[in-house]
Every structure is written in structure tokens, then in C-alpha cells.
Design an enzyme around this catalytic site. Structure first.
Site, PDB file in Angstrom:
ATOM      1  CG  ASP A   1       0.660   5.853 -12.995  1.00  0.00           C
ATOM      2  OD1 ASP A   1      -0.570   6.051 -13.117  1.00  0.00           O
ATOM      3  OD2 ASP A   1       1.487   5.193 -13.706  1.00  0.00           O
TER       4      ASP A   1
ATOM      5  CG  ASP B   1      -1.952   1.075   1.179  1.00  0.00           C
ATOM      6  OD1 ASP B   1      -1.877   1.915   0.524  1.00  0.00           O
ATOM      7  OD2 ASP B   1      -2.633   1.139   2.118  1.00  0.00           O
ATOM      8  N   GLY B   2       0.707   1.792  -1.043  1.00  0.00           N
ATOM      9  CA  GLY B   2       1.471   3.306  -0.888  1.00  0.00           C
ATOM     10  C   GLY B   2       1.215   4.341   0.143  1.00  0.00           C
TER      11      GLY B   2
HETATM   12  N1  SAM Z   1      -3.138   5.594 -15.780  1.00  0.00           N
HETATM   13  C1  SAM Z   1      -4.154   5.040 -14.962  1.00  0.00           C
HETATM   14  C2  SAM Z   1      -5.296   5.898 -14.833  1.00  0.00           C
HETATM   15  O1  SAM Z   1      -5.446   6.978 -14.425  1.00  0.00           O
HETATM   16  O2  SAM Z   1      -6.341   5.283 -15.125  1.00  0.00           O
HETATM   17  C3  SAM Z   1      -3.688   4.355 -13.570  1.00  0.00           C
HETATM   18  C4  SAM Z   1      -2.825   3.301 -14.040  1.00  0.00           C
HETATM   19  S1  SAM Z   1      -2.370   2.317 -12.723  1.00  0.00           S
HETATM   20  C5  SAM Z   1      -2.687   0.936 -13.151  1.00  0.00           C
HETATM   21  C6  SAM Z   1      -3.256   2.621 -11.367  1.00  0.00           C
HETATM   22  C7  SAM Z   1      -2.591   1.735 -10.079  1.00  0.00           C
HETATM   23  O3  SAM Z   1      -3.014   2.329  -8.950  1.00  0.00           O
HETATM   24  C8  SAM Z   1      -3.710   0.412  -9.927  1.00  0.00           C
HETATM   25  O4  SAM Z   1      -2.900  -0.585 -10.490  1.00  0.00           O
HETATM   26  C9  SAM Z   1      -4.062   0.145  -8.531  1.00  0.00           C
HETATM   27  O5  SAM Z   1      -3.826  -0.989  -8.120  1.00  0.00           O
HETATM   28  C10 SAM Z   1      -3.206   1.057  -7.946  1.00  0.00           C
HETATM   29  N2  SAM Z   1      -3.431   1.501  -6.685  1.00  0.00           N
HETATM   30  C11 SAM Z   1      -4.581   2.090  -6.159  1.00  0.00           C
HETATM   31  N3  SAM Z   1      -4.390   2.409  -4.887  1.00  0.00           N
HETATM   32  C12 SAM Z   1      -3.199   2.353  -4.367  1.00  0.00           C
HETATM   33  C13 SAM Z   1      -2.466   2.182  -3.289  1.00  0.00           C
HETATM   34  N4  SAM Z   1      -3.053   2.781  -2.179  1.00  0.00           N
HETATM   35  N5  SAM Z   1      -1.148   2.000  -3.165  1.00  0.00           N
HETATM   36  C14 SAM Z   1      -0.591   1.590  -4.190  1.00  0.00           C
HETATM   37  N6  SAM Z   1      -1.153   1.373  -5.532  1.00  0.00           N
HETATM   38  C15 SAM Z   1      -2.621   1.662  -5.693  1.00  0.00           C
END
Ligand code: SAM
Length: 291
Positions: free
Chosen positions: A158, A140-141
Site C-alpha cells: 500500500d 523501510d518495507g
Molecule cells: N492509498 C495511498 C495512495 O496510493 O495514494 C497510499 C497510502 S499510504 C499513506 C502510502 C505510504 O507508503 C506512505 O505513508 C509512505 O510513507 C509509505 N511508504 C513509502 N515508501 C515506503 C517504504 N519503502 N517502506 C514502507 N512504507 C513506505
């Protein structure tokens, strides 16, 4: 064989975007979201999380160029970069093209997204298979930003939209932690939603950023895959400004080639339309005009 399958992303019951699907390549329900990869007729392979389009092979370069190269060409020496989210790998791919970058840490919460992209979308995910400068963390970020003692020159958020695990990525507690993780000249750029459809989310993001960072800007780009096509990134920093501190000669010196980003667009992306400026009045420091 002829397919009659379409994927449709619907926005608040008022608008939908349809893409013709040739083949479903991957479909899983992870702990966090549904993850699908489909082969489309017109946009190449497409990743969807919870039915929302994340990337397509046809236009991912736009998003990944603009989320990465803008902050990396403003920071004079971006040695350490943190990517939060970005499970398709496109942002890490672009970060790692910069010679100054010594280390990129990427924290994606959902292993399913990483696995699906490694298996089906090598165009974005190649670096996720292993790169000497990449530390890939499945986690988790929000937690990472709170707990890490590392400092980063540039942080790129992102993320998906502010629902589910991504919701805290839009809040003040997270950005306070991001501020602490940034080095003296640090910059954070974040996926900033649609100026047309998510005006209130943009306002609240910018209010959060203004409460923490001395410099706050927004910039726009156009793509083929997000509702309305017109989309934003937020830019906040401890002091650096995206135009005043942009040394365009570094773009030439890098010898990098781009399909969307260029020196002119770097600056013009911050020249936002009047309706957008009016809506965000008092919340951004974008120049009114340069001419
Ligand atoms: N370009 C994309 C958009 O704006 O539609 C974003 C792409 S990227 C696939 C987004 C990623 O953020 C997802 O794979 C999701 O699992 C991740 N994500 C969501 N919440 C997160 C968190 N709390 N920590 C880390 N990653 C997270």
C-alpha cells in the site's frame, strides 16, 4: 469564516485536481516527505504526502476494500498478512476484520504519517493505536522484506507513487524478496497506479512481476481522489487465481459488510477495458470475458 484555500494535485503539468480546504490540521516535513492533513469542504479530512492525495474520508473505503478483500477472499486461509506502507491505517483496519487473520504486520517508513493520522483521521487509524493482532513497525518495507524470516499468506503493498522511499517498491529486487516472504499459496497485491496516466509504470511493474510470479493479473476500481479517478491494483501469486480460486460463499459466510466490495465486483474488477488489455498484452492473465 470563509476560506479561499484550495489544495491542488498536479499531474505532469497537464492536469490538476482541486479540493476546497476549510482548515489545515497538520503540516510537517518529515525525513521522507511532506505530510499534510487538511479538512476539505467536500471530501472530509484528507491526507497528502508530498502534495499528492493519499486518502480522503469520503472515499477511502473504495481503495481499502479493494486492496484488502480481493486477496483475502481468494486465499483460502489467510492467517498471516503483511502490509507495506499504508500509514493511514485503512488497509490494516480492513485486514483485521477477517476472522482468519491471526497476525498482521504493518511496516510504514514514516512515523509522521502514522502520528498525523492517529491525531486527525481516526476513521482510518483507530487500529494503529493498538490491536492485539497488529504488529506495527516503523521502518523501510524494502529492508523488512529482505531481512525477515517470517512467511506471509498475503502481502499488500500500500505504497505511494514510485518516487522517493517508494521507488524500490516497484523494482525486481523487492519483488524477489516478496516472493521469498510468501507462503506456499501466497498472494501479493500492490497499488498499481492509473491505467490512463501511468501506463508505462504499469507495464514495467507487470514485467517485474512476470519475471518472478507464475500468475499475474490486474484489476481496476473508481474513486474520487486520484488523478482521473480510475485506478489499478496488481495481483500476483504463486498459483492462486483471483477468479478461478475465488469461493464466493466465503464472502457470505464472513458476514462482513462492505461499502464498495461485493462478490460481483470481485470478479468484474478483473474485466478490464480493451485499451487497457491491449496496452498490457502478454503481461496479464485476466480472462477475456466470462460470458
Ligand atoms: N492509498 C495511498 C495512495 O496510493 O495514494 C497510499 C497510502 S499510504 C499513506 C502510502 C505510504 O507508503 C506512505 O505513508 C509512505 O510513507 C509509505 N511508504 C513509502 N515508501 C515506503 C517504504 N519503502 N517502506 C514502507 N512504507 C513506505
Amino acid at each position: 469564516m470563509h476560506s479561499n484555500l484550495w489544495v491542488e494535485e498536479v499531474f505532469e503539468d497537464i492536469y490538476g485536481m482541486r479540493f476546497k480546504v476549510e482548515k489545515v490540521l497538520y503540516s510537517q516535513k518529515s525525513e521522507f516527505q511532506t505530510v499534510d492533513v487538511v479538512e476539505t469542504k467536500g471530501h472530509g479530512k484528507m491526507l497528502l504526502n508530498d502534495g499528492l492525495v493519499m486518502i480522503t474520508e469520503r472515499d477511502e473505503f473504495v481503495y481499502h476494500d479493494m486492496i484488502t478483500h480481493v486477496p483475502l477472499f481468494v486465499h483460502p486461509n489467510p492467517k498471516k498478512v503483511l502490509v507495506i506502507g499504508g500509514g493511514d491505517g485503512g488497509t490494516a483496519r480492513e485486514v483485521l476484520r477477517h476472522a482468519a487473520v491471526e497476525k498482521c504486520v504493518m511496516v510504514e517508513i514514516d512515523k509522521c504519517v502514522i502520528d498525523a493520522c492517529i491525531e486527525h483521521i481516526p476513521q482510518t487509524s483507530e487500529v494503529l493505536k493498538g490491536h492485539e493482532k497488529l504488529e506495527l513497525i516503523v521502518g523501510d518495507g524494502v529492508k523488512y522484506a529482505k531481512e525477515t524470516t517470517e512467511k506471509f499468506d498475503v502481502i499488500i503493498v500500500d505504497s505511494t507513487d514510485p518516487i522517493g522511499p517508494a521507488a524500490p517498491l516497484f523494482g525486481p529486487e523487492f519483488y524477489n524478496d516478496i516472493y521469498s516472504c510468501l507462503s506456499e499459496n501466497g498472494i501479493v497485491v500492490s497499488q498499481g497506479e492509473s491505467p490512463f496516466f501511468n501506463a508505462d509504470v504499469q507495464k514495467s511493474m507487470l514485467e517485474v512481476l512476470n519475471g518472478i510470479f507464475p500468475k499475474v493479473f490486474i484489476y481496476n476500481f473508481s474513486n474520487l481522489s486520484y488523478p482521473g479517478g480510475y485506478w489499478s491494483f496488481t495481483f500476483a501469486s504463486k498459483g492462486l487465481e483471483p477468479i478461478k480460486d475465488f469461493d464466493a460463499s466465503r464472502v457470505d459466510a464472513s458476514k462482513l459488510e462492505f461499502n464498495y466490495y461485493n462478490k460481483g465486483l470481485h470478479t468484474s474488477a478483473f474485466m478490464i477495458p480493451s485499451f487497457h488489455r491491449k496496452h498490457l498484452k502478454g503481461l496479464i492473465q485476466n480472462p477475456e470475458t466470462l460470458f
